[in-house]
Motif scaffolding. Sequence first.
Motif, PDB file in Angstrom:
ATOM      1  N   VAL A   1      34.972 -40.199   7.797  1.00 15.42           N
ATOM      2  CA  VAL A   1      35.759 -41.112   6.972  1.00 15.42           C
ATOM      3  C   VAL A   1      34.820 -41.892   6.062  1.00 15.42           C
ATOM      4  CG1 VAL A   1      37.287 -43.122   6.997  1.00 15.42           C
ATOM      5  CG2 VAL A   1      37.611 -41.280   8.680  1.00 15.42           C
ATOM      6  N   GLN A   2      33.711 -42.376   6.627  1.00 10.77           N
ATOM      7  CA  GLN A   2      32.699 -43.079   5.840  1.00 10.77           C
ATOM      8  C   GLN A   2      31.883 -42.034   5.082  1.00 10.77           C
ATOM      9  OE1 GLN A   2      31.048 -46.633   8.309  1.00 10.77           O
ATOM     10  NE2 GLN A   2      31.681 -45.098   9.821  1.00 10.77           N
ATOM     11  N   ARG A   3      31.661 -42.281   3.815  1.00  8.42           N
ATOM     12  CA  ARG A   3      30.957 -41.328   2.977  1.00  8.42           C
ATOM     13  C   ARG A   3      29.627 -41.880   2.508  1.00  8.42           C
ATOM     14  NH1 ARG A   3      32.811 -36.131   3.438  1.00  8.42           N
ATOM     15  NH2 ARG A   3      35.086 -36.154   3.672  1.00  8.42           N
ATOM     16  N   PRO A   4      28.577 -41.040   2.435  1.00  6.67           N
ATOM     17  CA  PRO A   4      28.619 -39.596   2.699  1.00  6.67           C
ATOM     18  C   PRO A   4      28.648 -39.250   4.180  1.00  6.67           C
ATOM     19  CG  PRO A   4      26.399 -40.279   2.148  1.00  6.67           C
ATOM     20  CD  PRO A   4      27.258 -41.481   1.959  1.00  6.67           C
ATOM     21  N   ARG A   5      28.389 -40.216   5.064  1.00  8.98           N
ATOM     22  CA  ARG A   5      28.475 -40.027   6.507  1.00  8.98           C
ATOM     23  C   ARG A   5      28.443 -41.403   7.167  1.00  8.98           C
ATOM     24  NH1 ARG A   5      23.624 -41.806   7.894  1.00  8.98           N
ATOM     25  NH2 ARG A   5      21.693 -40.991   6.994  1.00  8.98           N
ATOM     26  N   ILE A   6      28.622 -41.409   8.492  1.00  8.17           N
ATOM     27  CA  ILE A   6      28.508 -42.670   9.210  1.00  8.17           C
ATOM     28  C   ILE A   6      27.077 -43.201   9.083  1.00  8.17           C
ATOM     29  CG2 ILE A   6      30.311 -42.011  10.854  1.00  8.17           C
ATOM     30  CD1 ILE A   6      28.148 -41.508  12.908  1.00  8.17           C
ATOM     31  N   PRO A   7      26.899 -44.517   9.078  1.00  9.79           N
ATOM     32  CA  PRO A   7      25.550 -45.067   8.947  1.00  9.79           C
ATOM     33  C   PRO A   7      24.717 -44.858  10.204  1.00  9.79           C
ATOM     34  CG  PRO A   7      27.159 -46.828   9.210  1.00  9.79           C
ATOM     35  CD  PRO A   7      27.939 -45.561   9.054  1.00  9.79           C
ATOM     36  N   PHE A   8      23.418 -44.624   9.994  1.00 10.36           N
ATOM     37  CA  PHE A   8      22.448 -44.501  11.079  1.00 10.36           C
ATOM     38  C   PHE A   8      21.687 -45.813  11.221  1.00 10.36           C
ATOM     39  CE2 PHE A   8      21.537 -39.616  10.726  1.00 10.36           C
ATOM     40  CZ  PHE A   8      22.870 -39.363  11.039  1.00 10.36           C
ATOM     41  N   ALA A   9      21.534 -46.275  12.463  1.00  8.79           N
ATOM     42  CA  ALA A   9      20.634 -47.377  12.782  1.00  8.79           C
ATOM     43  C   ALA A   9      19.535 -46.781  13.650  1.00  8.79           C
ATOM     44  CB  ALA A   9      21.369 -48.492  13.511  1.00  8.79           C
ATOM     45  N   VAL A  10      18.372 -46.555  13.065  1.00 10.66           N
ATOM     46  CA  VAL A  10      17.303 -45.803  13.721  1.00 10.66           C
ATOM     47  C   VAL A  10      16.380 -46.753  14.470  1.00 10.66           C
ATOM     48  CG1 VAL A  10      15.397 -44.193  13.385  1.00 10.66           C
ATOM     49  CG2 VAL A  10      17.429 -44.042  11.928  1.00 10.66           C
ATOM     50  N   ALA A  11      16.277 -46.548  15.785  1.00  4.42           N
ATOM     51  CA  ALA A  11      15.393 -47.346  16.622  1.00  4.42           C
ATOM     52  C   ALA A  11      14.008 -46.715  16.613  1.00  4.42           C
ATOM     53  CB  ALA A  11      15.937 -47.423  18.045  1.00  4.42           C
ATOM     54  N   ALA A  12      13.008 -47.485  16.219  1.00  3.55           N
ATOM     55  CA  ALA A  12      11.666 -46.923  16.109  1.00  3.55           C
ATOM     56  C   ALA A  12      10.643 -48.035  15.987  1.00  3.55           C
ATOM     57  CB  ALA A  12      11.570 -46.001  14.891  1.00  3.55           C
ATOM     58  N   THR A  13       9.437 -47.769  16.515  1.00  8.03           N
ATOM     59  CA  THR A  13       8.309 -48.677  16.305  1.00  8.03           C
ATOM     60  C   THR A  13       7.050 -47.919  15.919  1.00  8.03           C
ATOM     61  OG1 THR A  13       7.822 -48.638  18.695  1.00  8.03           O
ATOM     62  CG2 THR A  13       9.178 -50.470  17.870  1.00  8.03           C
ATOM     63  N   GLY A  14       6.991 -46.625  16.237  1.00  9.84           N
ATOM     64  CA  GLY A  14       5.825 -45.821  15.883  1.00  9.84           C
ATOM     65  C   GLY A  14       5.914 -45.296  14.468  1.00  9.84           C
ATOM     66  N   PRO A  15       4.817 -44.782  13.950  1.00  8.68           N
ATOM     67  CA  PRO A  15       4.783 -44.353  12.539  1.00  8.68           C
ATOM     68  C   PRO A  15       5.766 -43.236  12.214  1.00  8.68           C
ATOM     69  CG  PRO A  15       2.755 -43.723  13.704  1.00  8.68           C
ATOM     70  CD  PRO A  15       3.486 -44.663  14.581  1.00  8.68           C
TER      71      PRO A  15
ATOM     72  N   GLY B   1       8.624 -42.419  13.815  1.00  7.67           N
ATOM     73  CA  GLY B   1       9.982 -42.936  13.879  1.00  7.67           C
ATOM     74  C   GLY B   1      10.307 -43.854  12.723  1.00  7.67           C
ATOM     75  N   LEU B   2       9.348 -44.670  12.313  1.00  6.85           N
ATOM     76  CA  LEU B   2       9.582 -45.573  11.189  1.00  6.85           C
ATOM     77  C   LEU B   2       9.799 -44.802   9.889  1.00  6.85           C
ATOM     78  CD1 LEU B   2       7.022 -48.387  12.051  1.00  6.85           C
ATOM     79  CD2 LEU B   2       9.512 -48.600  12.023  1.00  6.85           C
ATOM     80  N   ARG B   3       9.112 -43.675   9.746  1.00  4.18           N
ATOM     81  CA  ARG B   3       9.358 -42.856   8.549  1.00  4.18           C
ATOM     82  C   ARG B   3      10.768 -42.264   8.583  1.00  4.18           C
ATOM     83  NH1 ARG B   3       3.844 -41.519   9.245  1.00  4.18           N
ATOM     84  NH2 ARG B   3       4.344 -39.608  10.400  1.00  4.18           N
ATOM     85  N   LEU B   4      11.232 -41.885   9.774  1.00  2.00           N
ATOM     86  CA  LEU B   4      12.609 -41.404   9.874  1.00  2.00           C
ATOM     87  C   LEU B   4      13.598 -42.508   9.510  1.00  2.00           C
ATOM     88  CD1 LEU B   4      12.540 -39.294  13.157  1.00  2.00           C
ATOM     89  CD2 LEU B   4      12.940 -38.431  10.850  1.00  2.00           C
ATOM     90  N   ALA B   5      13.321 -43.729   9.984  1.00  2.00           N
ATOM     91  CA  ALA B   5      14.184 -44.860   9.634  1.00  2.00           C
ATOM     92  C   ALA B   5      14.176 -45.092   8.133  1.00  2.00           C
ATOM     93  CB  ALA B   5      13.728 -46.116  10.375  1.00  2.00           C
ATOM     94  N   ALA B   6      13.004 -44.972   7.521  1.00  2.00           N
ATOM     95  CA  ALA B   6      12.892 -45.190   6.082  1.00  2.00           C
ATOM     96  C   ALA B   6      13.644 -44.117   5.294  1.00  2.00           C
ATOM     97  CB  ALA B   6      11.416 -45.205   5.674  1.00  2.00           C
ATOM     98  N   ARG B   7      13.619 -42.875   5.781  1.00  4.05           N
ATOM     99  CA  ARG B   7      14.275 -41.773   5.056  1.00  4.05           C
ATOM    100  C   ARG B   7      15.773 -41.715   5.306  1.00  4.05           C
ATOM    101  NH1 ARG B   7       9.606 -38.544   6.690  1.00  4.05           N
ATOM    102  NH2 ARG B   7       8.321 -38.068   4.858  1.00  4.05           N
ATOM    103  N   HIS B   8      16.182 -41.923   6.547  1.00  5.06           N
ATOM    104  CA  HIS B   8      17.562 -41.620   6.926  1.00  5.06           C
ATOM    105  C   HIS B   8      18.362 -42.835   7.388  1.00  5.06           C
ATOM    106  CE1 HIS B   8      16.757 -37.274   6.807  1.00  5.06           C
ATOM    107  NE2 HIS B   8      15.605 -37.549   7.374  1.00  5.06           N
ATOM    108  N   GLY B   9      17.713 -43.950   7.635  1.00  7.02           N
ATOM    109  CA  GLY B   9      18.401 -45.079   8.236  1.00  7.02           C
ATOM    110  C   GLY B   9      19.053 -46.010   7.237  1.00  7.02           C
ATOM    111  N   GLN B  10      20.296 -46.351   7.509  1.00 10.36           N
ATOM    112  CA  GLN B  10      20.919 -47.469   6.804  1.00 10.36           C
ATOM    113  C   GLN B  10      20.485 -48.782   7.459  1.00 10.36           C
ATOM    114  OE1 GLN B  10      22.740 -44.389   7.264  1.00 10.36           O
ATOM    115  NE2 GLN B  10      21.822 -44.262   5.227  1.00 10.36           N
TER     116      GLN B  10
END
Length: 300
Positions: free
Chosen positions: A165-179, A181-190
């Motif tokens: 329903v939410q576009r383009p998709r549901i929001p991601f909240a990425v839990a991370a502290t290492g480098p 994971g933080l890059r994943l949060a930066a690329r894909h995380g709302q």
Amino acid sequence: MRLSTVILPFRRWHDGGADQWRRAEELGFHTAYTYDHLSWRSFRDGPWFGAIPTLTAAAGITRKLRLGTLVTSPNFRHPVTLAKELITLDDVSGGRVTLGIGAGGTGFDATALRRPEEEAWTPRERADRFGEFVPLLDRLLSQDTVTYEGTFYSAGGAQNVPGCVQRPRIPFAVAATGPRGLRLAARHGQAWVTTGDPKLFETGTPQQSWEAIRAQTEKLAKACADVGREGDGPERILLTGFTPDRPLESFEAFVDFAGRHAELGFDELVLHAPIPDSPFAADQRVFERIATEGVAALGG
């Protein structure tokens, strides 16, 4: 700053479980999350229910409250089946879902699907899987059909019509502290989620914790720069209860805690709903006062 809560899924739905979700909406919380585990630490030997069915039930008895996981991990999830469940939950809730997602850790989740002779994944193995899991899930939730062959996961013409329903998709909240994971949060995380520095939980001071979290936010900013993400980057969420602070000790303690972390740019604080005789024991009256008056006290 927003206030949200975590409701652990250990109560039977018709014996107090449903009431907690209704009450979270009445108190005005922005989001009510739940843990997506097969069991958890001190609750291991007691009742524990599934996160997605619980959130689906909560969607049916609430109207405005956002719903989410803190957090889902690859420990026992596959992106293809998870995407289908999330699209369904997003539809049932009318677009009120946030996916908190992390690499996972040790414990029951890490071994429940293994044979006795198999060892749990190492931190590096979890990070490797997480690095493939998040981009694939991103595609599955935003594209009608996905074919993918990776090191750990595959999707053979996986269909996800009609999508979120939410576009383009549901929001991601990425839990991370290492480098990584933080890059994943930066690329894909709302949004980005932290619980602080676990090494400081028992022996650190609130000031040391604050400084450690500040360092994490600086690393997040660097990760955003490294991947070319402009602007303020993902929103910042702090899941409380794992730092030396005691924000539920009193209303004044919460206001002080929230104010100090607002200085670090946090957009959302998440408080555990009190559970007697557990690591999350707290005065219910203080908790409810924080819910109803806390944001106003911060000038929000």
